[in-house]
Design an enzyme around this catalytic site. Structure first.
Site, PDB file in Angstrom:
ATOM      1  N   ASP A 182       0.907  -1.180   0.025  1.00  0.00           N
ATOM      2  CA  ASP A 182       0.095   0.004   0.181  1.00  0.00           C
ATOM      3  C   ASP A 182       0.708   1.128   0.165  1.00  0.00           C
ATOM      4  OD1 ASP A 182      -1.682  -2.129   0.680  1.00  0.00           O
ATOM      5  OD2 ASP A 182      -3.000  -0.749   1.850  1.00  0.00           O
TER       6      ASP A 182
ATOM      7  N   LYS B 133      -6.334   3.287  -3.638  1.00  0.00           N
ATOM      8  CA  LYS B 133      -6.792   3.468  -2.236  1.00  0.00           C
ATOM      9  C   LYS B 133      -7.355   4.762  -1.653  1.00  0.00           C
ATOM     10  CE  LYS B 133      -5.176   2.169   2.561  1.00  0.00           C
ATOM     11  NZ  LYS B 133      -4.140   1.547   3.202  1.00  0.00           N
TER      12      LYS B 133
ATOM     13  N   LYS C 285      -9.884   0.228  -2.724  1.00  0.00           N
ATOM     14  CA  LYS C 285      -9.947  -0.049  -1.483  1.00  0.00           C
ATOM     15  C   LYS C 285     -10.158   1.396  -0.815  1.00  0.00           C
ATOM     16  CE  LYS C 285      -6.893  -1.006   2.487  1.00  0.00           C
ATOM     17  NZ  LYS C 285      -5.422  -1.598   2.880  1.00  0.00           N
TER      18      LYS C 285
END
Length: 224
Positions: A91, A155, A184
């Site tokens: 991430d 994300k 996400k």
């Protein structure tokens, strides 16, 4: 809907200790979460804790977190080390300073370098856009670059810089990404109603430290 399968069980507090991390791993196994999302320092410990488990849980960690403005070379080395330690998913925070300076070539190169380093090891990468800090025009341009580079996920947020995921931004990201890149949602998701709303809006992963409360239908307290 098995909501547990959407959840990245997250513990990114700076004062998290090894006992906390091992507990998160145990909980992820017990509840069937998609992944744990933990600091890079603990990736190898999590790998050892999870490798013999009957329930496969992915190990996610963060890169350039939570500000995104470290050098590309530093970020790439972070990626490499995390993957060597056993991470399955990365991430990584987009370079917000470069965005604010309209240095889009740098933004693209930064992302491309991290995506390439991850893909060369056959792993997945999520790019954190920190949408609360972006103008609509900046978000659109960032998504245009992501469409070209095709990370596995985009994300919404780190949860550390104010704001978090909203249904509106998840829908907006889905439209800007032409529903070609998974989303996400992360930041401020504390209960089952919040999580289901994000999923219905298009998210296929939920980043939260309230995963157990969500599965049990209760209210969590953490903001990320």
């Amino acid at each position: 809907m098995n909501i547990a399968e959407y959840i990245d069980h997250t513990l990114l507090k700076p004062d998290a200790n090894l006992e906390n991390i091992l507990q998160v791993c145990t909980e992820a196994q017990e509840f069937g979460f998609a992944a744990v999302c933990i600091p890079p320092f603990y990736v190898n410990s999590a790998f050892r804790a999870l490798e013999s488990g009957k329930q496969k849980v992915q190990i996610a960690t963060v890169i350039g977190f939570p500000l995104g403005y470290s050098s590309t070379a530093a970020k790439v080395e972070e990626v490499k080390r995390a993957l060597e330690d056993g991470a399955d998913e990365i991430d990584a925070v987009i370079n917000l300073c470069a965005i604010k300076s309209q240095s889009w070539a740098h933004v693209r190169n930064d992302l491309d370098s991290m995506i390439m380093a991850t893909r060369m090891r056959g792993k997945k990468i999520k790019i954190i856009l920190e949408t609360v800090l972006l103008t609509p025009e900046e978000l659109e341009q960032a998504c245009t670059i992501l469409l070209e580079l095709k990370p596995d996920f985009a994300k919404t947020s780190t949860g550390f810089n104010g704001g978090g995921a909203t249904v509106e931004v998840v829908r907006q990201m889905g439209e800007l990404l032409q529903h070609k890149i998974a989303i996400k949602a992360s930041g401020g998701i504390r209960n089952a109603a919040d999580a289901r709303a994000m999923i219905e809006a298009g998210a296929t992963r939920i980043g939260t430290s309230s995963g157990i409360a969500i599965v049990k239908g209760e209210n969590g307290t953490a903001a990320y």
